[in-house]
Write a protein that holds these residues in place. Sequence first.
Motif, PDB file in Angstrom:
ATOM      1  N   VAL A 104      31.089  32.857  37.809  1.00 17.10           N
ATOM      2  CA  VAL A 104      31.190  33.944  36.835  1.00 17.10           C
ATOM      3  C   VAL A 104      29.792  34.525  36.690  1.00 17.10           C
ATOM      4  N   PHE A 105      29.658  35.806  36.968  1.00 13.91           N
ATOM      5  CA  PHE A 105      28.334  36.409  37.046  1.00 13.91           C
ATOM      6  C   PHE A 105      28.263  37.584  36.079  1.00 13.91           C
ATOM      7  N   ILE A 106      27.363  37.476  35.110  1.00 10.88           N
ATOM      8  CA  ILE A 106      27.182  38.568  34.157  1.00 10.88           C
ATOM      9  C   ILE A 106      25.903  39.300  34.526  1.00 10.88           C
ATOM     10  N   SER A 107      25.976  40.609  34.613  1.00  9.40           N
ATOM     11  CA  SER A 107      24.775  41.366  34.946  1.00  9.40           C
ATOM     12  C   SER A 107      24.883  42.772  34.388  1.00  9.40           C
ATOM     13  N   HIS A 108      23.736  43.360  34.114  1.00  9.64           N
ATOM     14  CA  HIS A 108      23.710  44.780  33.746  1.00  9.64           C
ATOM     15  C   HIS A 108      23.365  45.623  34.953  1.00  9.64           C
ATOM     16  N   ASN A 109      23.113  44.952  36.085  1.00 12.74           N
ATOM     17  CA  ASN A 109      22.674  45.676  37.266  1.00 12.74           C
ATOM     18  C   ASN A 109      23.850  45.833  38.229  1.00 12.74           C
ATOM     19  N   VAL A 110      24.331  47.063  38.371  1.00 13.61           N
ATOM     20  CA  VAL A 110      25.527  47.312  39.160  1.00 13.61           C
ATOM     21  C   VAL A 110      25.309  46.939  40.622  1.00 13.61           C
ATOM     22  N   ARG A 111      24.091  47.170  41.111  1.00 15.08           N
ATOM     23  CA  ARG A 111      23.833  46.857  42.519  1.00 15.08           C
ATOM     24  C   ARG A 111      23.935  45.354  42.769  1.00 15.08           C
ATOM     25  N   HIS A 112      23.382  44.562  41.841  1.00 16.81           N
ATOM     26  CA  HIS A 112      23.491  43.111  41.995  1.00 16.81           C
ATOM     27  C   HIS A 112      24.942  42.679  41.948  1.00 16.81           C
ATOM     28  N   ALA A 113      25.689  43.257  41.002  1.00 12.37           N
ATOM     29  CA  ALA A 113      27.091  42.886  40.861  1.00 12.37           C
ATOM     30  C   ALA A 113      27.862  43.240  42.127  1.00 12.37           C
ATOM     31  N   LEU A 114      27.653  44.449  42.618  1.00  8.85           N
ATOM     32  CA  LEU A 114      28.394  44.873  43.807  1.00  8.85           C
ATOM     33  C   LEU A 114      27.980  44.066  45.040  1.00  8.85           C
ATOM     34  N   ALA A 115      26.752  43.583  45.037  1.00  9.79           N
ATOM     35  CA  ALA A 115      26.272  42.835  46.197  1.00  9.79           C
ATOM     36  C   ALA A 115      27.021  41.521  46.380  1.00  9.79           C
ATOM     37  N   VAL A 116      27.406  40.870  45.293  1.00  7.70           N
ATOM     38  CA  VAL A 116      28.034  39.553  45.433  1.00  7.70           C
ATOM     39  C   VAL A 116      29.444  39.467  44.857  1.00  7.70           C
ATOM     40  N   GLY A 117      29.860  40.453  44.048  1.00  7.43           N
ATOM     41  CA  GLY A 117      31.116  40.324  43.316  1.00  7.43           C
ATOM     42  C   GLY A 117      32.348  40.464  44.201  1.00  7.43           C
ATOM     43  N   ASP A 118      33.383  39.667  43.919  1.00  9.45           N
ATOM     44  CA  ASP A 118      34.684  39.849  44.560  1.00  9.45           C
ATOM     45  C   ASP A 118      35.617  40.607  43.628  1.00  9.45           C
ATOM     46  N   ARG A 119      35.465  40.326  42.339  1.00 10.70           N
ATOM     47  CA  ARG A 119      36.247  41.058  41.328  1.00 10.70           C
ATOM     48  C   ARG A 119      35.317  41.440  40.193  1.00 10.70           C
ATOM     49  N   PHE A 120      35.691  42.491  39.483  1.00 11.26           N
ATOM     50  CA  PHE A 120      34.832  43.004  38.410  1.00 11.26           C
ATOM     51  C   PHE A 120      35.684  43.213  37.174  1.00 11.26           C
ATOM     52  N   THR A 121      35.309  42.554  36.086  1.00  6.46           N
ATOM     53  CA  THR A 121      36.021  42.794  34.832  1.00  6.46           C
ATOM     54  C   THR A 121      35.030  43.414  33.858  1.00  6.46           C
ATOM     55  N   VAL A 122      35.444  44.488  33.226  1.00  4.04           N
ATOM     56  CA  VAL A 122      34.550  45.180  32.312  1.00  4.04           C
ATOM     57  C   VAL A 122      35.011  44.957  30.880  1.00  4.04           C
ATOM     58  N   LEU A 123      34.104  44.500  30.048  1.00  7.55           N
ATOM     59  CA  LEU A 123      34.386  44.319  28.622  1.00  7.55           C
ATOM     60  C   LEU A 123      33.792  45.484  27.858  1.00  7.55           C
ATOM     61  N   ASN A 124      34.482  45.868  26.803  1.00 10.08           N
ATOM     62  CA  ASN A 124      33.927  46.884  25.926  1.00 10.08           C
ATOM     63  C   ASN A 124      34.386  46.600  24.511  1.00 10.08           C
ATOM     64  N   ARG A 125      33.455  46.437  23.609  1.00  9.26           N
ATOM     65  CA  ARG A 125      33.743  46.187  22.203  1.00  9.26           C
ATOM     66  C   ARG A 125      34.797  45.093  22.018  1.00  9.26           C
ATOM     67  N   GLY A 126      34.624  44.000  22.743  1.00  7.64           N
ATOM     68  CA  GLY A 126      35.491  42.840  22.558  1.00  7.64           C
ATOM     69  C   GLY A 126      36.829  42.901  23.258  1.00  7.64           C
ATOM     70  N   LYS A 127      37.019  43.948  24.105  1.00  2.66           N
ATOM     71  CA  LYS A 127      38.294  44.037  24.818  1.00  2.66           C
ATOM     72  C   LYS A 127      38.047  44.265  26.299  1.00  2.66           C
ATOM     73  N   THR A 128      39.037  43.904  27.131  1.00  4.44           N
ATOM     74  CA  THR A 128      38.901  44.171  28.561  1.00  4.44           C
ATOM     75  C   THR A 128      39.273  45.620  28.840  1.00  4.44           C
ATOM     76  N   LEU A 129      38.409  46.293  29.596  1.00  9.54           N
ATOM     77  CA  LEU A 129      38.771  47.638  30.028  1.00  9.54           C
ATOM     78  C   LEU A 129      39.566  47.583  31.316  1.00  9.54           C
ATOM     79  N   GLY A 130      39.525  46.437  31.994  1.00  5.78           N
ATOM     80  CA  GLY A 130      40.295  46.305  33.229  1.00  5.78           C
ATOM     81  C   GLY A 130      39.547  45.496  34.260  1.00  5.78           C
ATOM     82  N   THR A 131      40.278  45.105  35.284  1.00  8.03           N
ATOM     83  CA  THR A 131      39.691  44.308  36.364  1.00  8.03           C
ATOM     84  C   THR A 131      39.921  45.041  37.679  1.00  8.03           C
ATOM     85  N   ALA A 132      38.889  45.099  38.511  1.00  7.91           N
ATOM     86  CA  ALA A 132      39.028  45.762  39.810  1.00  7.91           C
ATOM     87  C   ALA A 132      38.569  44.822  40.899  1.00  7.91           C
TER      88      ALA A 132
END
Lengths: 259, 369
Positions: free
Chosen positions: A200-228
């Motif tokens: 589970v990898f938390i980052s504010h850097n999109v490039r780092h996330a895209l470099a290693v991520g298989d799936r991406f879940t975005v949280l906003n104000r305590g809720k999931t905006l979705g998983t891609a």
Amino acid sequence: MSEPIIRLENIEKHFGNVIALNGVSFDVRPGECHCLLGDNGAGKSTFIKTMSGVHRPTRGTITFEGRPMSFASPREAMEAGIATVFQDLAMIPLMSVARNFFMGREPTLGWGPTKRFDVEKANAITMAEMRRMGINLRGPDQAVGTLSGGERQTVAIARAVHFGAKVLILDEPTSALGVRQTANVLATIDKVRSQGVGVVFISHNVRHALAVGDRFTVLNRGKTLGTAKRGEITSEQLQDLMAGGQELAQLESTLGGTV
Amino acid sequence: MTDTSGSPSADERIKAEPLFARLMKRPELGAIAGLVLVTVFFLATASDAMFSLSGILNFLSPAAQLGILAIAAALLMIGGEFDLSIGSMVAFAGMIFGALVVNLGLPLIVAVPLTLLFAAGIGAANGAIVLRTGLPSFIVTLAGLFMLRGLSLVGLKWLTGGSTQLRGIREAVGDDFLAPLFSGDAFGGLFAWLAASGLIESFDNGAAKVPGIPVEILWFIGLALAATWVLLRTPAGNWIFAAGGDANAASNSGVPVRKVKIALFMLTAACAALLAIMQVMDAGSTDARRGFQKEFEAIIAAVIGGCLLTGGYGSAIGAFFGSVIFGMVVIGLTYTDFDQDWFQVFLGGMLLLAVIFNNAIRKRVTGER
Ligand SMILES: Nc1ncnc2c1ncn2[C@@H]1O[C@H](COP(=O)(O)OP(=O)(O)OP(=O)(O)O)[C@@H](O)[C@H]1O
Ligand SMILES: [Mg+2]
């Protein structure tokens, strides 16, 4: 695809009248890197703390390896094979690097009343693991308080990698790291993932996330905006989601597309 | 991944660290330096009798009595908590022990464990209140200080029908087979033999001038060694440092912080009870004023020994030396021409010096500026 190692469903966490999490669902499968993204205060750290036994969710269920699970303490989560790099690193400045590295999980020698902390082994492993992350420590008995911010972060990462048998949680692990150490951390994520660990990898850097991520879940104000999934989403879309879709486009134009 | 490995000693960014600088980082350094200073002072000013065998045992005995409290207090301080109730606990546990032995007529093999357990239970309650409420242990145990002292007074009056002293303990204990563990002198045979062979001083009738080593000194040394072993060489020691250094970080890293702290509170209270048992058996009576202000002396000895008031740093062997310094000064002054009451001045001065010194050490260790 394989079954998730850990699955969290409709997790809510309230702190008094503050609703930090309001129904978040998330899972990690063996051998994948699942990125958790979101703005400051979105609830990422709170969420991973429910996964690592620090917080008990106010509502919602946690399933670990197919069985319902409720971790009473970080120690229990660790014993189950979940290791975490917390955003605040959870290090003791007055203690040596080696003592911090093995805090709570000291290797021992002997048994009965002669059972003792195997200091030599702890020192050797600490030095070796740190070198692998690209940091040459002065010595294993150096106090953590005398390390630089990035060195300290690297100790925390090396420690979690060493103990993260099944799930490795990294809360903004690269925020203080240099170029080489960041590359090392991303390469390490890739390596442990290939060994079947769920990351589970938390980052504010999109490039780092895209470099290693298989799936991406975005949280906003305590809720999931979705998983891609990887490949389903572009860097721009992800960045918009992470900012809660607010005015980033406008900002980006004033900054000349450098964000 | 490029690996710039190489032995750490080959790192060009590290100056070779001289032995002296390494020593400077040990928490007990201040206490050892203080001990040397105090020894030199008394060698220069006190009569020779102070450093004869009987003179040394003479000041080690009060040092040991304080040290049994101070070593436990040091562990608790390293674990990030205080216990101000240990002085009163000496009186309270003394009363419990007295009542068990005199009023109930129990043998030591029952009375001693019961007293220790009872004290540990109160320690656990102190710890539970501190952890549950999140209040500073300083204030919670300050309440304990008054309550236990008051209970000792009330309890003794109730037990004796109006007196604050309970007598008859020596008679009640008699020649219980466990008594030599807690009272009198050890190695009597050895000392008699040494006197007979002329290796130590003897009276005209051939008996040794020093009949043996007071048992509290052996407890003191044993406790210091055990505590040092636990702190430096066991996982539990690592947990104590971690719990005191940053309870939250320690807990997040898997250290059972609550258990560690409760255990330390129990140990401290049990050590106070152990001291109470020894004092009561030695004196043959228990008194509600026993252990008066010992909590402060114990904390001061621990601080002289290198413990930080903020926790997470310190040493048991330092508290050992801190206690020896104490004993030396209290008793040593009687061998000099100085007024005894200089002791108080010394106490305050030593504390101030130690705190300033420890603060500097802490900054060295953490690299803080
Ligand atoms: N112990 C707590 N008590 C009260 N509120 C809390 C507590 N912990 C977190 N919060 C609140 O929950 C919200 C989410 O915090 P969290 O630390 O999870 O955010 P985050 O997504 O990790 O942010 P960042 O990117 O800045 O690290 C914040 O509004 C925070 O104020
Ligand atoms: Mg966070």
